[in-house]
Design a protein around this motif. Sequence first.
Motif, PDB file in Angstrom:
ATOM      1  N   SER A   1      13.053   4.576  10.850  1.00 11.66           N
ATOM      2  CA  SER A   1      13.359   3.538  11.839  1.00 11.66           C
ATOM      3  C   SER A   1      13.661   2.214  11.148  1.00 11.66           C
ATOM      4  O   SER A   1      14.594   1.494  11.520  1.00 11.66           O
ATOM      5  CB  SER A   1      12.195   3.373  12.819  1.00 11.66           C
ATOM      6  OG  SER A   1      11.997   4.542  13.580  1.00 11.66           O
TER       7      SER A   1
ATOM      8  N   ALA B   1      17.226   0.314  11.230  1.00  9.98           N
ATOM      9  CA  ALA B   1      17.376  -1.058  11.712  1.00  9.98           C
ATOM     10  C   ALA B   1      18.142  -1.910  10.712  1.00  9.98           C
ATOM     11  O   ALA B   1      18.913  -2.803  11.094  1.00  9.98           O
ATOM     12  CB  ALA B   1      16.006  -1.671  11.994  1.00  9.98           C
TER      13      ALA B   1
ATOM     14  N   LEU C   1      14.270   5.176  17.213  1.00  8.59           N
ATOM     15  CA  LEU C   1      14.409   3.855  16.587  1.00  8.59           C
ATOM     16  C   LEU C   1      13.860   2.775  17.499  1.00  8.59           C
ATOM     17  O   LEU C   1      13.104   1.893  17.066  1.00  8.59           O
ATOM     18  CB  LEU C   1      15.884   3.595  16.276  1.00  8.59           C
ATOM     19  CG  LEU C   1      16.277   2.164  15.877  1.00  8.59           C
ATOM     20  CD1 LEU C   1      15.547   1.740  14.610  1.00  8.59           C
ATOM     21  CD2 LEU C   1      17.786   2.071  15.697  1.00  8.59           C
ATOM     22  N   GLU C   2      14.196   2.823  18.775  1.00 12.51           N
ATOM     23  CA  GLU C   2      13.750   1.790  19.709  1.00 12.51           C
ATOM     24  C   GLU C   2      12.253   1.864  19.972  1.00 12.51           C
ATOM     25  O   GLU C   2      11.629   0.856  20.299  1.00 12.51           O
ATOM     26  CB  GLU C   2      14.549   1.901  21.009  1.00 12.51           C
ATOM     27  CG  GLU C   2      16.021   1.544  20.835  1.00 12.51           C
ATOM     28  CD  GLU C   2      16.836   1.751  22.081  1.00 12.51           C
ATOM     29  OE1 GLU C   2      16.331   2.403  23.023  1.00 12.51           O
ATOM     30  OE2 GLU C   2      17.992   1.275  22.118  1.00 12.51           O
TER      31      GLU C   2
ATOM     32  N   ILE D   1      10.955   0.177  16.409  1.00 12.54           N
ATOM     33  CA  ILE D   1      11.446  -1.141  16.028  1.00 12.54           C
ATOM     34  C   ILE D   1      11.884  -1.868  17.297  1.00 12.54           C
ATOM     35  O   ILE D   1      12.737  -1.362  18.020  1.00 12.54           O
ATOM     36  CB  ILE D   1      12.640  -1.061  15.050  1.00 12.54           C
ATOM     37  CG1 ILE D   1      12.286  -0.200  13.841  1.00 12.54           C
ATOM     38  CG2 ILE D   1      13.076  -2.454  14.627  1.00 12.54           C
ATOM     39  CD1 ILE D   1      11.226  -0.792  12.933  1.00 12.54           C
TER      40      ILE D   1
ATOM     41  N   ARG E   1      13.907  -4.049  19.885  1.00  7.23           N
ATOM     42  CA  ARG E   1      15.356  -4.149  19.961  1.00  7.23           C
ATOM     43  C   ARG E   1      15.894  -5.375  19.246  1.00  7.23           C
ATOM     44  O   ARG E   1      16.903  -5.308  18.556  1.00  7.23           O
ATOM     45  CB  ARG E   1      15.804  -4.174  21.440  1.00  7.23           C
ATOM     46  CG  ARG E   1      17.311  -4.281  21.611  1.00  7.23           C
ATOM     47  CD  ARG E   1      17.685  -4.240  23.082  1.00  7.23           C
ATOM     48  NE  ARG E   1      17.405  -2.923  23.637  1.00  7.23           N
ATOM     49  CZ  ARG E   1      18.265  -1.919  23.594  1.00  7.23           C
ATOM     50  NH1 ARG E   1      19.426  -2.050  23.003  1.00  7.23           N
ATOM     51  NH2 ARG E   1      17.954  -0.759  24.145  1.00  7.23           N
TER      52      ARG E   1
ATOM     53  N   SER F   1      14.885  -6.724  16.660  1.00  7.34           N
ATOM     54  CA  SER F   1      14.803  -6.602  15.211  1.00  7.34           C
ATOM     55  C   SER F   1      15.957  -5.807  14.648  1.00  7.34           C
ATOM     56  O   SER F   1      16.184  -5.785  13.453  1.00  7.34           O
ATOM     57  CB  SER F   1      13.485  -5.895  14.814  1.00  7.34           C
ATOM     58  OG  SER F   1      12.383  -6.673  15.202  1.00  7.34           O
ATOM     59  N   THR F   2      16.694  -5.104  15.512  1.00 15.86           N
ATOM     60  CA  THR F   2      17.797  -4.285  15.047  1.00 15.86           C
ATOM     61  C   THR F   2      19.126  -5.022  15.116  1.00 15.86           C
ATOM     62  O   THR F   2      20.149  -4.479  14.749  1.00 15.86           O
ATOM     63  CB  THR F   2      17.910  -2.987  15.898  1.00 15.86           C
ATOM     64  OG1 THR F   2      18.232  -3.345  17.237  1.00 15.86           O
ATOM     65  CG2 THR F   2      16.618  -2.219  15.849  1.00 15.86           C
TER      66      THR F   2
END
Length: 233
Positions: free
Chosen positions: A160, A164, A223-224, A227, A229, A231-232
């Motif tokens: 993740s 990101a 991923l969400e 991490i 949102r 931060s991506t």
Amino acid sequence: MNKLWYLSQISIFEEMSREEIREIDQLDTIHHFNWIAKNTLIQTPESTREGFYFVKEGKLRLYKLNDSGKQFTLGILTRGNIFGELNSFAFGTRGVYIETMESSLLCSMSEPQFERLMINRPQLALKFLKALSDRLKEREDQLEQLALHGLRKRMLHLLSTLSAKFGVIQDGYALIDLPLSHQEIANMLGASREAVSSVMSMLAKEGVVKTSRLSVQLAVSILEENIPRNSTQ
């Protein structure tokens, strides 16, 4: 080489005008290196580089060796990232190995040059402090994952984080723009390649990841979860 263009791509200079960047470049405060080949060790624990270094192009891996000789990756630096050690300011890279993951370009600044720049451009000091804070937070997160969680959760957190930073979203998956073998992932987690391959196989069967030779894609939903949102972005 267009030095002004490279300076404008380095993160601490991103908010400066072209005129300000040109002024810094004309002061000759920054030394530019030639291309460094892939898989080149540019620092060992016995040969710590003094001064500040900026990644202009490429990717670097920071790692240590544990008692059994296994590698444990502490971080990956890419274009715009900073590393190095000064008496007055440090990024925690003393005593670690630093290796190029691909052909890379670096530039550097000595301590007297850095101090003069901070005096003349105090707004840059705040950007350095922010970069240092982000680096320490990332290191703390890695150590927490290593200490508190099993291999599956640590692997999902790692993938993740990499997604990101280096991911390209395609059809519900984030393609990590890094050459990732199972051995490389094992190095990042301080685990064995066999254990990583076993967990990766289970994740692939569950549709959490897609893999091919030196390529990993992570489901965006995972991923969400790991991490935030923002931060991506």
